[in-house]
Scaffold this motif. Structure first.
Motif, PDB file in Angstrom:
ATOM      1  N   ARG A   1       0.822  -1.214   0.000  1.00 52.67           N
ATOM      2  CA  ARG A   1       0.000   0.000   0.000  1.00 52.67           C
ATOM      3  C   ARG A   1       0.855   1.263   0.000  1.00 52.67           C
ATOM      4  N   HIS A   2       2.150   1.131   0.264  1.00 54.02           N
ATOM      5  CA  HIS A   2       3.056   2.270   0.241  1.00 54.02           C
ATOM      6  C   HIS A   2       3.858   2.347  -1.060  1.00 54.02           C
ATOM      7  N   ARG A   3       3.596   1.425  -1.971  1.00 57.38           N
ATOM      8  CA  ARG A   3       4.367   1.390  -3.214  1.00 57.38           C
ATOM      9  C   ARG A   3       3.464   1.751  -4.381  1.00 57.38           C
ATOM     10  N   ALA A   4       3.963   2.657  -5.221  1.00 57.42           N
ATOM     11  CA  ALA A   4       3.185   3.027  -6.404  1.00 57.42           C
ATOM     12  C   ALA A   4       3.145   1.896  -7.423  1.00 57.42           C
ATOM     13  N   ASP A   5       4.168   0.986  -7.415  1.00 59.04           N
ATOM     14  CA  ASP A   5       4.232  -0.139  -8.351  1.00 59.04           C
ATOM     15  C   ASP A   5       3.771  -1.423  -7.651  1.00 59.04           C
ATOM     16  N   ALA A   6       2.548  -1.413  -7.136  1.00 53.97           N
ATOM     17  CA  ALA A   6       2.048  -2.545  -6.355  1.00 53.97           C
ATOM     18  C   ALA A   6       1.897  -3.818  -7.190  1.00 53.97           C
ATOM     19  N   ASP A   7       1.822  -3.697  -8.499  1.00 52.34           N
ATOM     20  CA  ASP A   7       1.651  -4.873  -9.358  1.00 52.34           C
ATOM     21  C   ASP A   7       2.983  -5.510  -9.770  1.00 52.34           C
ATOM     22  N   SER A   8       4.093  -4.945  -9.365  1.00 51.29           N
ATOM     23  CA  SER A   8       5.397  -5.517  -9.692  1.00 51.29           C
ATOM     24  C   SER A   8       5.752  -6.622  -8.693  1.00 51.29           C
ATOM     25  N   PRO A   9       6.561  -7.608  -9.087  1.00 51.38           N
ATOM     26  CA  PRO A   9       6.933  -8.700  -8.167  1.00 51.38           C
ATOM     27  C   PRO A   9       7.641  -8.177  -6.933  1.00 51.38           C
ATOM     28  N   LEU A  10       7.223  -8.677  -5.770  1.00 53.41           N
ATOM     29  CA  LEU A  10       7.789  -8.242  -4.503  1.00 53.41           C
ATOM     30  C   LEU A  10       7.846  -9.428  -3.551  1.00 53.41           C
ATOM     31  N   ALA A  11       8.942  -9.548  -2.822  1.00 57.67           N
ATOM     32  CA  ALA A  11       9.111 -10.603  -1.829  1.00 57.67           C
ATOM     33  C   ALA A  11       9.568  -9.975  -0.523  1.00 57.67           C
TER      34      ALA A  11
ATOM     35  N   LEU B   1      10.526   5.679   2.314  1.00 59.00           N
ATOM     36  CA  LEU B   1      10.508   5.705   0.858  1.00 59.00           C
ATOM     37  C   LEU B   1      11.556   4.744   0.299  1.00 59.00           C
ATOM     38  N   ASN B   2      11.298   4.256  -0.901  1.00 60.83           N
ATOM     39  CA  ASN B   2      12.189   3.279  -1.527  1.00 60.83           C
ATOM     40  C   ASN B   2      13.450   3.920  -2.114  1.00 60.83           C
ATOM     41  N   PHE B   3      13.439   5.214  -2.282  1.00 64.37           N
ATOM     42  CA  PHE B   3      14.591   5.904  -2.869  1.00 64.37           C
ATOM     43  C   PHE B   3      14.579   7.342  -2.365  1.00 64.37           C
ATOM     44  N   ASP B   4      15.681   8.042  -2.575  1.00 61.48           N
ATOM     45  CA  ASP B   4      15.770   9.441  -2.155  1.00 61.48           C
ATOM     46  C   ASP B   4      14.875  10.291  -3.053  1.00 61.48           C
ATOM     47  N   VAL B   5      13.970  11.011  -2.435  1.00 63.66           N
ATOM     48  CA  VAL B   5      12.999  11.830  -3.174  1.00 63.66           C
ATOM     49  C   VAL B   5      13.451  13.284  -3.149  1.00 63.66           C
ATOM     50  N   LYS B   6      13.500  13.887  -4.330  1.00 64.72           N
ATOM     51  CA  LYS B   6      13.974  15.260  -4.434  1.00 64.72           C
ATOM     52  C   LYS B   6      12.897  16.212  -4.940  1.00 64.72           C
ATOM     53  N   SER B   7      11.689  15.726  -5.214  1.00 64.81           N
ATOM     54  CA  SER B   7      10.640  16.584  -5.755  1.00 64.81           C
ATOM     55  C   SER B   7       9.361  16.415  -4.948  1.00 64.81           C
ATOM     56  N   HIS B   8       8.534  17.462  -4.969  1.00 65.72           N
ATOM     57  CA  HIS B   8       7.251  17.389  -4.284  1.00 65.72           C
ATOM     58  C   HIS B   8       6.326  16.363  -4.922  1.00 65.72           C
ATOM     59  N   GLN B   9       6.408  16.219  -6.239  1.00 60.07           N
ATOM     60  CA  GLN B   9       5.494  15.324  -6.945  1.00 60.07           C
ATOM     61  C   GLN B   9       5.631  13.887  -6.467  1.00 60.07           C
ATOM     62  N   ALA B  10       6.860  13.454  -6.203  1.00 56.71           N
ATOM     63  CA  ALA B  10       7.068  12.077  -5.759  1.00 56.71           C
ATOM     64  C   ALA B  10       6.587  11.852  -4.332  1.00 56.71           C
ATOM     65  N   LEU B  11       6.322  12.916  -3.583  1.00 60.42           N
ATOM     66  CA  LEU B  11       5.839  12.782  -2.212  1.00 60.42           C
ATOM     67  C   LEU B  11       4.319  12.692  -2.130  1.00 60.42           C
ATOM     68  N   LEU B  12       3.635  12.916  -3.232  1.00 58.84           N
ATOM     69  CA  LEU B  12       2.173  12.969  -3.184  1.00 58.84           C
ATOM     70  C   LEU B  12       1.551  11.602  -2.925  1.00 58.84           C
ATOM     71  N   PHE B  13       2.155  10.528  -3.458  1.00 60.67           N
ATOM     72  CA  PHE B  13       1.573   9.194  -3.235  1.00 60.67           C
ATOM     73  C   PHE B  13       1.626   8.804  -1.759  1.00 60.67           C
ATOM     74  N   PRO B  14       2.774   8.879  -1.079  1.00 57.94           N
ATOM     75  CA  PRO B  14       2.758   8.572   0.356  1.00 57.94           C
ATOM     76  C   PRO B  14       1.927   9.562   1.166  1.00 57.94           C
ATOM     77  N   LEU B  15       1.880  10.821   0.722  1.00 62.85           N
ATOM     78  CA  LEU B  15       1.067  11.804   1.441  1.00 62.85           C
ATOM     79  C   LEU B  15      -0.411  11.448   1.363  1.00 62.85           C
ATOM     80  N   ARG B  16      -0.861  11.018   0.192  1.00 59.69           N
ATOM     81  CA  ARG B  16      -2.268  10.626   0.056  1.00 59.69           C
ATOM     82  C   ARG B  16      -2.588   9.431   0.955  1.00 59.69           C
ATOM     83  N   ARG B  17      -1.658   8.472   1.050  1.00 61.10           N
ATOM     84  CA  ARG B  17      -1.894   7.314   1.904  1.00 61.10           C
ATOM     85  C   ARG B  17      -1.941   7.723   3.376  1.00 61.10           C
ATOM     86  N   LEU B  18      -1.053   8.607   3.787  1.00 58.09           N
ATOM     87  CA  LEU B  18      -1.032   9.039   5.183  1.00 58.09           C
ATOM     88  C   LEU B  18      -2.316   9.774   5.567  1.00 58.09           C
TER      89      LEU B  18
END
Length: 468
Positions: free
Chosen positions: A18-28, A243-260
């Motif tokens: 639920r915290h990943r934008a690529d929820a349909d990608s393989p994950l273990a 976050l899965n990687f270092d975020v440098k833009s506001h746009q990339a923060l919107l997905f976790p912000l919406r979940r929170l």
């Protein structure tokens, strides 16, 4: 009584997805020591490429390199259970976390509020799906039976003891909640379901098996009650997303912000409260957190509104460094008073409640840019109102809504006086003495105004304001 059991078979995986934008990608999800990492859970996409729980990481990587990994964290599982219990508290006051990865809810007393069970269940499933958690739901006359039935059923509803006994009799012994040793012993004796176990003399069972086995049988049949500790939502909300990687833009923060903000809204609905102030923390690698302070004029709990307000304030912040995680903390959670609305709204898609419009303007333009008007205890029109940032107070209908900065002489010959004079004499104590006779006038074009003449003056009327 009727008890619902909500089982979350993939709670750890759902909490990560639920915290990943690529929820349909393989994950273990990985567990175990660093020398031998083991796949603890996999999502459907990972299962499709051949990954299975219990595989070593080396064996999984030999099959495919095209999958992501994350740590299996038991602490996070406990966090998700607490969040889900707080949300379920909005449906029932008796919510228990007695069993791992599931919720027990007493629902019989709630049917008069939420309607018959099919409607209640549909609403419950809708909220759980919106939160991103897969689930199975069963209903039974006692909580122990509801939990056991959730092992093999989804959507099963049993309301009486006879139907419960028939459903339990057919269950395999491995799904009855016994210890692994007891279940193995029953199978070796040829007692492979509950019906065959209950057909044995109770004295014989008590000599062959521990006392916990008989206690479990009595709980399943409703003979012995299950002692439960009921959940009470905490008075603070705090949640963190790494976050899965270092975020440098506001746009990339919107997905976790919406979940929170969605989780905060669900939590608030569960405890029937709102939020008036909260803080969004942006965590950096080698410096103090950046903070986004969000303050509202009244308590709110609408998810979309909380997201929009936080996003607008976040966009005004210049990120000093890449963001590694976001954390939302809310400690001011007053009682929530729902907004009063008309029963029939003619054009709801084109209307926006004043409270939401005001908060959005404050978020975009700044707290000091939006003001309301409030009446003051002063008869002088220039001092009878003031600006304030709180909820505006109604102005008297006997006074104009638009007061001119400077009175202007009225030289129109065809003025019609509708009311007056109203004498105002005030201000002698502070040196700003006012002595006027006020009239409600109407111009040739039909405009209604408020005009005065100084006491003792023979000059023209002075226009001081317009009525709406």
């Amino acid at each position: 009584m009727l008890w619902a059991c909500i089982l979350f078979p993939q709670l750890a995986m759902d909490g990560v997805l639920r915290h990943r934008a690529d929820a349909d990608s393989p994950l273990a999800l990985l567990a175990g020591p660093a020398q031998r990492r083991v796949l603890q859970a996999v999502n459907p996409a990972a299962r499709a490429i051949g990954l299975r729980p219990g595989q070593s990481l080396i064996a999984a990587q030999a099959l495919s390199q095209d999958f992501a990994t994350a740590d299996y964290n038991p602490v996070e599982i406990e966090h998700w259970q607490q969040l889900l219990a707080a949300c379920a508290y909005g449906f029932s006051s008796q919510v228990s976390l007695h069993y791992p990865r599931c919720l027990l809810m007493e629902v019989h007393s709630c049917l008069s509020l939420f309607g018959p069970w099919p409607r209640f269940e549909a609403r419950l499933r809708e909220e759980l799906s919106a939160l991103g958690f897969r689930h199975r739901i069963t209903v039974a006359p006692n909580p122990a039976a509801a939990r056991i039935l959730a092992n093999v059923h989804n959507g099963l509803v049993i309301t009486d003891a006879d139907a419960l006994r028939q459903a339990l009799d057919r269950l395999p012994v491995q799904h009855l909640g016994f210890s692994r040793e007891a279940a193995t012993a029953f199978s070796r004796m040829g007692l492979r379901n509950l019906a065959r176990i209950l057909a044995q003399p109770r004295d014989s069972l008590s000599r062959r098996f521990p006392a916990e086995v008989l206690v479990q049988l009595d709980r399943l049949l409703g003979i012995r009650p299950l002692a439960l500790d009921f959940h009470r939502p905490p008075d603070v909300f705090e949640q963190r997303i790494e976050l899965n990687f270092d975020v440098k833009s506001h746009q990339a923060l919107l997905f976790p912000l919406r979940r929170l903000t969605a989780d905060l809204a669900a939590y608030l609905a569960g405890r029937d409260s709102g939020v008036q102030r909260f803080v969004l923390h942006l965590e950096h690698r080698a410096m103090a957190d950046s903070q986004v302070q969000v303050g509202l004029l009244r308590a709110e709990r609408d998810a979309s509104m909380l997201f929009e307000l936080t996003r607008d304030r976040l966009e005004q912040l210049q990120l000093p460094a890449p963001v590694l995680a976001v954390r939302l903390a809310a400690r001011d959670l007053p009682r929530f008073a729902p907004e009063r609305r008309q029963l029939f709204d003619e054009r709801p898609q084109q209307s926006l409640p004043w409270e939401q419009l005001r908060e959005r303007l404050r978020a975009r333009l700044g707290d000091e840019a939006v003001h309301g008007l409030s009446a003051c205890a002063d008869h002088r029109p220039e001092r009878a109102w003031s600006t304030q940032s709180s909820i505006p107070q109604p102005i008297s209908p006997l006074r104009p809504g638009w007061l001119l900065a400077q009175p202007q002489p009225l030289r129109e010959a065809s003025l019609h006086i509708l009311a007056g004079p109203e004498r105002i004499e005030s201000g002698w104590w502070d040196g700003d003495d006012v002595r006027r006779d006020y009239y409600v006038i109407q111009t040739r074009s039909g405009q209604r105004g408020w005009a005065f003449r100084e006491l003792g003056s023979q000059g023209p009327l002075m226009l001081h304001g317009w009525f709406a």
